[in-house]
Design a protein around this motif. Structure first.
Motif, PDB file in Angstrom:
ATOM      1  N   VAL A   1      11.367   1.529   2.771  1.00 23.47           N
ATOM      2  CA  VAL A   1      10.104   0.785   2.730  1.00 23.47           C
ATOM      3  C   VAL A   1      10.371  -0.714   2.734  1.00 23.47           C
ATOM      4  O   VAL A   1       9.672  -1.489   3.404  1.00 23.47           O
ATOM      5  N   ASP A   2      11.381  -1.142   1.996  1.00 22.91           N
ATOM      6  CA  ASP A   2      11.650  -2.578   1.840  1.00 22.91           C
ATOM      7  C   ASP A   2      12.375  -3.189   3.032  1.00 22.91           C
ATOM      8  O   ASP A   2      12.577  -4.406   3.051  1.00 22.91           O
ATOM      9  N   GLU A   3      12.787  -2.377   4.006  1.00 23.37           N
ATOM     10  CA  GLU A   3      13.517  -2.935   5.156  1.00 23.37           C
ATOM     11  C   GLU A   3      12.674  -3.910   5.960  1.00 23.37           C
ATOM     12  O   GLU A   3      13.188  -4.900   6.470  1.00 23.37           O
ATOM     13  N   GLY A   4      11.387  -3.614   6.111  1.00 21.57           N
ATOM     14  CA  GLY A   4      10.527  -4.482   6.905  1.00 21.57           C
ATOM     15  C   GLY A   4      10.517  -4.105   8.371  1.00 21.57           C
ATOM     16  O   GLY A   4      11.206  -3.174   8.816  1.00 21.57           O
ATOM     17  N   SER A   5       9.733  -4.854   9.129  1.00 17.25           N
ATOM     18  CA  SER A   5       9.656  -4.608  10.569  1.00 17.25           C
ATOM     19  C   SER A   5      10.907  -5.118  11.262  1.00 17.25           C
ATOM     20  O   SER A   5      11.771  -5.747  10.641  1.00 17.25           O
TER      21      SER A   5
ATOM     22  N   GLU B   1       0.826  -1.205   0.000  1.00 19.53           N
ATOM     23  CA  GLU B   1       0.000   0.000   0.000  1.00 19.53           C
ATOM     24  C   GLU B   1       0.863   1.259   0.000  1.00 19.53           C
ATOM     25  O   GLU B   1       0.539   2.256  -0.649  1.00 19.53           O
ATOM     26  N   THR B   2       1.966   1.210   0.730  1.00 22.05           N
ATOM     27  CA  THR B   2       2.861   2.373   0.775  1.00 22.05           C
ATOM     28  C   THR B   2       3.469   2.634  -0.597  1.00 22.05           C
ATOM     29  O   THR B   2       3.566   3.781  -1.035  1.00 22.05           O
ATOM     30  N   ARG B   3       3.871   1.577  -1.283  1.00 22.57           N
ATOM     31  CA  ARG B   3       4.418   1.755  -2.628  1.00 22.57           C
ATOM     32  C   ARG B   3       3.361   2.342  -3.564  1.00 22.57           C
ATOM     33  O   ARG B   3       3.678   3.187  -4.420  1.00 22.57           O
TER      34      ARG B   3
ATOM     35  N   LEU C   1      14.408 -10.424   5.507  1.00 24.32           N
ATOM     36  CA  LEU C   1      14.378  -9.759   4.208  1.00 24.32           C
ATOM     37  C   LEU C   1      15.788  -9.461   3.703  1.00 24.32           C
ATOM     38  O   LEU C   1      16.071  -9.605   2.501  1.00 24.32           O
ATOM     39  N   ALA C   2      16.662  -9.041   4.607  1.00 25.34           N
ATOM     40  CA  ALA C   2      18.040  -8.758   4.217  1.00 25.34           C
ATOM     41  C   ALA C   2      18.725 -10.025   3.718  1.00 25.34           C
ATOM     42  O   ALA C   2      19.444 -10.011   2.700  1.00 25.34           O
ATOM     43  N   ARG C   3      18.489 -11.134   4.421  1.00 23.84           N
ATOM     44  CA  ARG C   3      19.086 -12.399   3.984  1.00 23.84           C
ATOM     45  C   ARG C   3      18.499 -12.852   2.655  1.00 23.84           C
ATOM     46  O   ARG C   3      19.221 -13.377   1.793  1.00 23.84           O
TER      47      ARG C   3
END
Length: 511
Positions: free
Chosen positions: A290-294, A81-83, A301-303
């Motif tokens: 935005v793509d970092e995540g919680s 939604e943010t994107r 996500l980084a991995r």
């Protein structure tokens, strides 16, 4: 016939042997070539197999990670939604966000949506919730998003929080915002903000650190050109005299500093406040945020990104984090002033380092105004002379030294003359007596003495002529040095006046 047949047979045998040896050599070369190519193929195959193995392992691990990431469906929906909102900031769409406790992006996106719609009350409420969860990311997100949307009036309070007082080290995002403010991306308000932050940093330096930094700025100013061209007209013997060569060099550095400052001013006008001036790095950084995540999701996500890089490229090169150090604040500020940078950043550095610039200009002007000495003691032809604008102080000692250096021993000349006279006298005595071969000895003495006398007399004349030439050369060089000193003194007033004007012009700009 037998011998001829044996000879032919031996020749054939030798020919066959040579062919065999050539065949062996050719086979050996081909063998080495094949071995080399085989090694290359084996190495390439090993690398490919290793890459395939790593890619397969990464694919398997990524499949497992996707299973774990499936549990973060609410976080993923918020990012989607943010994107969608960021793609339509000109006409914000209606958001369908379900709150995810602890995740800052949901309320931050709601705050951005409310700001874009002009609902300040809702924006304040959502922003307060987002900053309570993660203030640093929220302020940076709203700063970048509002700048990308061209809402400069709304971005000011968030910029102040995203770019707090600067410390010893600047992060990547702080340097990005620093540069954007200097370039006018946030308008005159942003430029004033970064100027204030840099002024606070410089004013907050301890006295010892500020003094050391002022010395580094002076070193940078001094390193821009040697100033030797200003004194290249001097005779070689005077080019090592610091009292004559240093003031023009300092004046030249001061002139270059003034030129650098003056050329910075007209080229540093802020660009228009339009979205077209927003750096591309803003969009990339906003995407990374935005793509970092919680907090719980971010390591997964980084991995996953690393694994996708391994699958696609064979290796993983993780990007630098936006909050990684970019460099020392003082080094970056000094580099903006003296190294390759945009005029806007140079102007900002000039204003931040104005006290160091002013101190350097005053120091250069003072050194450039040092009055040359009345007389100089220089070495001419191996002799020290005290020379001023009216010429050498005295050349008597130098002339005496030259005479002593070229003087010859008179004893040898006198001895030759005495021997010649004695030989002639003895010869005159022995010839009338008819003593046979006895007169030969006085004749040899006379001839030898005459030769010695003539040789030494010639050597004395040659030395005297050389002494005269040496004195003339010293006199000529002393005259050239005198003229150069006189010319240098005549240039002094112009040099001092020019240095004072350059200093005053610099101080008027940085005051």
């Amino acid at each position: 016939m037998s011998d001829w047949a044996d000879y032919r047979q031996d020749r054939q045998i030798r020919g066959l042997q040579e062919e065999v040896n050539a065949a062996y050599d050719y086979a050996d070369r081909r063998s080495r070539t094949l071995q080399s190519k085989l090694s290359e193929v084996q190495g390439t195959l090993e690398r490919r197999i290793d890459r395939l193995s790593r890619s397969f392992d990464a694919f398997v691990e990524l499949s497992d990670l996707r299973m774990e990431l499936a549990a973060f469906d609410r976080e993923s929906a918020i990012r989607a939604e943010t994107r969608r909102l960021l793609r339509a900031v000109a006409d914000p769409p209606r958001l369908d966000l379900a709150d995810c406790p602890g995740y800052w992006l949901g309320p931050a996106a709601e705050a951005l949506h409310a700001l874009l719609r002009g609902d300040e009350v809702a924006a304040e409420s959502h922003a307060a919730e987002a900053t309570s969860r993660d203030e640093e990311r929220t302020t940076l997100f709203l700063t970048l998003a509002l700048a990308m949307a061209g809402r400069h009036a709304l971005v000011t309070p968030w910029l102040a929080r995203a770019l707090p007082p600067l410390g010893t080290t600047v992060t990547q995002v702080q340097r990005l915002l620093w540069t954007a403010c200097a370039e006018g991306v946030f308008g005159e308000t942003g430029r004033s903000h970064i100027e204030q932050r840099l002024a606070e940093f410089v004013d907050g330096l301890p006295a010892e650190a500020a003094t050391a930094e002022g010395g580094r700025w002076r070193e940078k100013i001094a390193s821009e050109g040697s100033g030797r061209a200003e004194t290249s007209w001097l005779p070689r013997v005077l080019q090592s005299e610091a009292a004559l060569t240093e003031p023009p060099a300092y004046a030249a550095r001061l002139t270059r500093l003034r030129a650098r400052i003056e050329e910075t001013l007209p080229a540093a006008e802020p660009p228009a406040e339009t979205a077209d001036t927003v750096p591309e790095e803003f969009g990339a950084l906003l995407t990374r945020l935005v793509d970092e995540g919680s907090a719980d999701e971010a390591p997964l996500l980084a991995r996953a990104r690393e694994l996708r890089q391994i699958i696609e490229n064979g290796t993983a090169t993780p990007p630098k984090a936006w909050d990684d150090p970019e460099g020392e604040t003082r080094d970056l500020l000094r580099g903006d002033m003296f190294e390759q940078s945009t005029p806007a950043r140079r102007l900002l550095a000039l204003r931040a380092g104005r006290r160091w610039i002013a101190a350097a200009a005053g120091d250069l002007a003072e050194k450039a105004s040092h009055r040359p000495p009345e007389r100089l003691r220089v070495r001419v032809g191996g002799y020290h002379l005290s020379i001023g604008p009216d010429g050498p102080e005295s050349t008597a000692e130098t002339e005496a030294g030259v005479d002593a250096e070229y003087a010859t021993n008179p004893l040898a000349e006198r001895a030759g003359l005495i021997l010649a006279i004695a030989g002639i006298v003895l010869l005159a005595v022995t010839i009338p007596l008819g003593l046979g071969a006895l007169p030969v000895l006085p004749a040899v003495v006379a001839v030898g003495g005459a030769i010695l006398w003539l040789t030494q007399r010639h050597a004395r004349r040659v030395a005297a002529e050389a002494a005269v030439r040496e004195k003339a050369r010293i006199t000529r060089e002393a005259g050239q040095i005198t003229e150069a000193i006189r010319e240098h003194r005549s240039r002094y007033e112009t040099l001092a006046t020019s240095a004072a004007k350059d200093r005053d012009a610099i101080l008027a700009i940085v005051a």
